[in-house]
Scaffold this motif. Structure first.
Motif, PDB file in Angstrom:
ATOM      1  N   SER A  73      48.912  40.355  50.074  1.00 13.68           N
ATOM      2  CA  SER A  73      49.012  39.433  51.206  1.00 13.68           C
ATOM      3  C   SER A  73      48.778  40.175  52.510  1.00 13.68           C
ATOM      4  N   TYR A  74      49.293  41.391  52.596  1.00 14.87           N
ATOM      5  CA  TYR A  74      49.094  42.200  53.806  1.00 14.87           C
ATOM      6  C   TYR A  74      47.611  42.498  54.014  1.00 14.87           C
ATOM      7  N   ILE A  75      46.904  42.802  52.915  1.00 18.47           N
ATOM      8  CA  ILE A  75      45.466  43.087  53.025  1.00 18.47           C
ATOM      9  C   ILE A  75      44.732  41.877  53.593  1.00 18.47           C
ATOM     10  N   ILE A  76      45.037  40.695  53.048  1.00 18.72           N
ATOM     11  CA  ILE A  76      44.346  39.485  53.493  1.00 18.72           C
ATOM     12  C   ILE A  76      44.669  39.190  54.950  1.00 18.72           C
ATOM     13  N   SER A  77      45.952  39.311  55.316  1.00 20.00           N
ATOM     14  CA  SER A  77      46.342  39.010  56.693  1.00 20.00           C
ATOM     15  C   SER A  77      45.738  39.999  57.683  1.00 20.00           C
ATOM     16  N   SER A  78      45.451  41.217  57.223  1.00 17.37           N
ATOM     17  CA  SER A  78      44.877  42.233  58.108  1.00 17.37           C
ATOM     18  C   SER A  78      43.394  42.013  58.376  1.00 17.37           C
ATOM     19  N   CYS A 114      50.737  40.441  38.676  1.00 15.67           N
ATOM     20  CA  CYS A 114      51.252  41.514  39.531  1.00 15.67           C
ATOM     21  C   CYS A 114      52.718  41.270  39.878  1.00 15.67           C
ATOM     22  N   SER A 115      53.413  42.338  40.197  1.00 16.35           N
ATOM     23  CA  SER A 115      54.810  42.226  40.611  1.00 16.35           C
ATOM     24  C   SER A 115      54.884  41.634  42.014  1.00 16.35           C
ATOM     25  N   GLY A 116      56.109  41.218  42.398  1.00 20.05           N
ATOM     26  CA  GLY A 116      56.295  40.656  43.732  1.00 20.05           C
ATOM     27  C   GLY A 116      55.910  41.624  44.826  1.00 20.05           C
ATOM     28  N   GLY A 117      56.235  42.915  44.642  1.00 16.86           N
ATOM     29  CA  GLY A 117      55.900  43.927  45.644  1.00 16.86           C
ATOM     30  C   GLY A 117      54.398  44.090  45.807  1.00 16.86           C
ATOM     31  N   THR A 118      53.678  44.072  44.681  1.00 21.52           N
ATOM     32  CA  THR A 118      52.220  44.195  44.751  1.00 21.52           C
ATOM     33  C   THR A 118      51.594  42.973  45.405  1.00 21.52           C
ATOM     34  N   MET A 154      44.650  38.361  42.000  1.00 18.69           N
ATOM     35  CA  MET A 154      43.961  38.439  43.299  1.00 18.69           C
ATOM     36  C   MET A 154      43.370  39.820  43.530  1.00 18.69           C
ATOM     37  N   CYS A 155      44.010  40.847  42.950  1.00 20.10           N
ATOM     38  CA  CYS A 155      43.423  42.185  43.084  1.00 20.10           C
ATOM     39  C   CYS A 155      42.028  42.186  42.497  1.00 20.10           C
ATOM     40  N   GLY A 156      41.882  41.531  41.336  1.00 22.03           N
ATOM     41  CA  GLY A 156      40.572  41.439  40.724  1.00 22.03           C
ATOM     42  C   GLY A 156      39.606  40.687  41.614  1.00 22.03           C
ATOM     43  N   VAL A 157      40.079  39.628  42.244  1.00 23.29           N
ATOM     44  CA  VAL A 157      39.240  38.843  43.141  1.00 23.29           C
ATOM     45  C   VAL A 157      38.821  39.673  44.345  1.00 23.29           C
ATOM     46  N   LEU A 158      39.725  40.497  44.849  1.00 21.58           N
ATOM     47  CA  LEU A 158      39.394  41.347  45.997  1.00 21.58           C
ATOM     48  C   LEU A 158      38.220  42.269  45.696  1.00 21.58           C
ATOM     49  N   LYS A 159      38.058  42.632  44.428  1.00 17.76           N
ATOM     50  CA  LYS A 159      36.999  43.555  44.058  1.00 17.76           C
ATOM     51  C   LYS A 159      35.675  42.844  43.810  1.00 17.76           C
ATOM     52  N   GLU A 160      35.692  41.498  43.786  1.00 21.35           N
ATOM     53  CA  GLU A 160      34.447  40.767  43.578  1.00 21.35           C
ATOM     54  C   GLU A 160      33.470  41.062  44.721  1.00 21.35           C
ATOM     55  N   LYS A 161      32.197  41.026  44.405  1.00 18.41           N
ATOM     56  CA  LYS A 161      31.173  41.363  45.407  1.00 18.41           C
ATOM     57  C   LYS A 161      31.251  40.446  46.622  1.00 18.41           C
ATOM     58  N   ASN A 162      31.488  39.152  46.394  1.00 20.97           N
ATOM     59  CA  ASN A 162      31.515  38.201  47.495  1.00 20.97           C
ATOM     60  C   ASN A 162      32.921  37.719  47.787  1.00 20.97           C
ATOM     61  N   ALA A 163      33.877  38.572  47.612  1.00 19.42           N
ATOM     62  CA  ALA A 163      35.276  38.169  47.799  1.00 19.42           C
ATOM     63  C   ALA A 163      35.549  37.728  49.214  1.00 19.42           C
ATOM     64  N   PHE A 164      36.182  36.558  49.350  1.00 24.99           N
ATOM     65  CA  PHE A 164      36.644  36.044  50.633  1.00 24.99           C
ATOM     66  C   PHE A 164      35.590  36.141  51.733  1.00 24.99           C
ATOM     67  N   MET A 171      55.228  29.617  48.271  1.00 24.33           N
ATOM     68  CA  MET A 171      55.698  29.627  49.650  1.00 24.33           C
ATOM     69  C   MET A 171      55.906  31.046  50.168  1.00 24.33           C
ATOM     70  N   GLU A 172      56.151  31.982  49.269  1.00 29.85           N
ATOM     71  CA  GLU A 172      56.260  33.382  49.687  1.00 29.85           C
ATOM     72  C   GLU A 172      54.911  33.856  50.232  1.00 29.85           C
ATOM     73  N   GLU A 173      53.839  33.442  49.569  1.00 29.15           N
ATOM     74  CA  GLU A 173      52.496  33.799  50.014  1.00 29.15           C
ATOM     75  C   GLU A 173      52.191  33.134  51.353  1.00 29.15           C
ATOM     76  N   ALA A 174      52.550  31.848  51.480  1.00 25.75           N
ATOM     77  CA  ALA A 174      52.309  31.124  52.733  1.00 25.75           C
ATOM     78  C   ALA A 174      53.075  31.748  53.884  1.00 25.75           C
ATOM     79  N   ASP A 175      54.325  32.127  53.626  1.00 21.86           N
ATOM     80  CA  ASP A 175      55.168  32.721  54.664  1.00 21.86           C
ATOM     81  C   ASP A 175      54.588  34.051  55.138  1.00 21.86           C
ATOM     82  N   ALA A 176      54.022  34.814  54.203  1.00 19.19           N
ATOM     83  CA  ALA A 176      53.490  36.136  54.542  1.00 19.19           C
ATOM     84  C   ALA A 176      52.138  36.055  55.251  1.00 19.19           C
ATOM     85  N   LEU A 177      51.320  35.040  54.900  1.00 19.06           N
ATOM     86  CA  LEU A 177      49.942  35.015  55.368  1.00 19.06           C
ATOM     87  C   LEU A 177      49.672  34.088  56.544  1.00 19.06           C
TER      88      LEU A 177
END
Length: 210
Positions: free
Chosen positions: A56-61, A47-51, A1-11, A73-79
């Motif tokens: 997830s924090y970036i997306i939720s922000s 990526c590690s769980g911490g990363t 997802m870090c790579g996806v975040l850097k895409e020009k048209n990400a999200f 479900m960890e991702e769902a719970d966080a986001l």
């Protein structure tokens, strides 16, 4: 997802109100602020769980509405503020994470490390200490069941309806520590992952019956 975040048209559905020329700058700001620059071109599965939690924090922000599909479900719970679980193409439940845990979860797990079970203390044997702790638990949770027991550790299953007050539970546990019955303890609620697996088992059972 870090790579996806850097895409020009990400999200684009998350950041559509941000000018395209500003997207990369904002994403870089988040990545630098959370100190995950070294992972910015990695797919999230590497990526590690911490990363992953930082991503997830970036997306939720982003503070935008979105519909996400995931098996994490960890991702769902966080986001997510609301989560729906589908079984064989049908929506079986929807609500906040806490609502789903309360309604479909198996309650709580209380893990206790009994103090001094390997030695005699004031004439008490290991079994005596365990019996005292067990009675302490039964006094506040009448239907508590021992889920696992090994050495000086006992894990209890406590039903949702029997957990009347978290404050009372912690007060009794702290009293047990002060009376040298309990060395340490932890209390955890059913996770969203366990709720998801419960519905997954229902799907398997339906398939077997066909």
């Amino acid at each position: 997802m870090c790579g996806v975040l850097k895409e020009k048209n990400a999200f684009p559905h998350l950041i559509f109100q941000v000018f395209p020329k500003d997207r990369e700058r904002l994403i870089d700001m988040y990545i630098k602020g959370l100190e995950i620059e070294e992972h910015k071109d990695k797919p999230s599965k590497n990526c590690s769980g911490g990363t992953k939690r930082k991503i997830s924090y970036i997306i939720s922000s982003m503070d935008r509405g979105a519909i996400l599909t995931t098996h994490s479900m960890e991702e769902a719970d966080a986001l997510c503020s609301r989560v729906g679980i589908m079984v064989k193409g049908s929506l079986r439940c929807i609500g906040s994470c806490q609502h789903l845990k309360n309604k479909y979860g198996g309650g709580y797990k209380l893990e206790i490390k009994v103090k001094g079970v390997s030695t005699e203390t004031n004439g008490e044997t290991s079994e005596d200490k365990k019996k005292e702790v067990h009675q302490l638990i039964k006094d506040i949770f009448y239907d508590a069941e021992i889920d696992e027991e090994f050495g000086d550790r006992i894990i209890y299953k406590i039903s949702q309806h029997n957990m009347k007050s978290l404050g009372k539970c912690f007060a009794v546990m702290e009293k047990g520590k002060s009376e040298s019955k309990i060395e340490k303890y932890s209390l955890s609620q059913t996770t969203l992952e366990q709720v998801f697996l419960k519905f997954a088992r229902l799907q398997e059972e339906d398939t077997e019956e066909m």
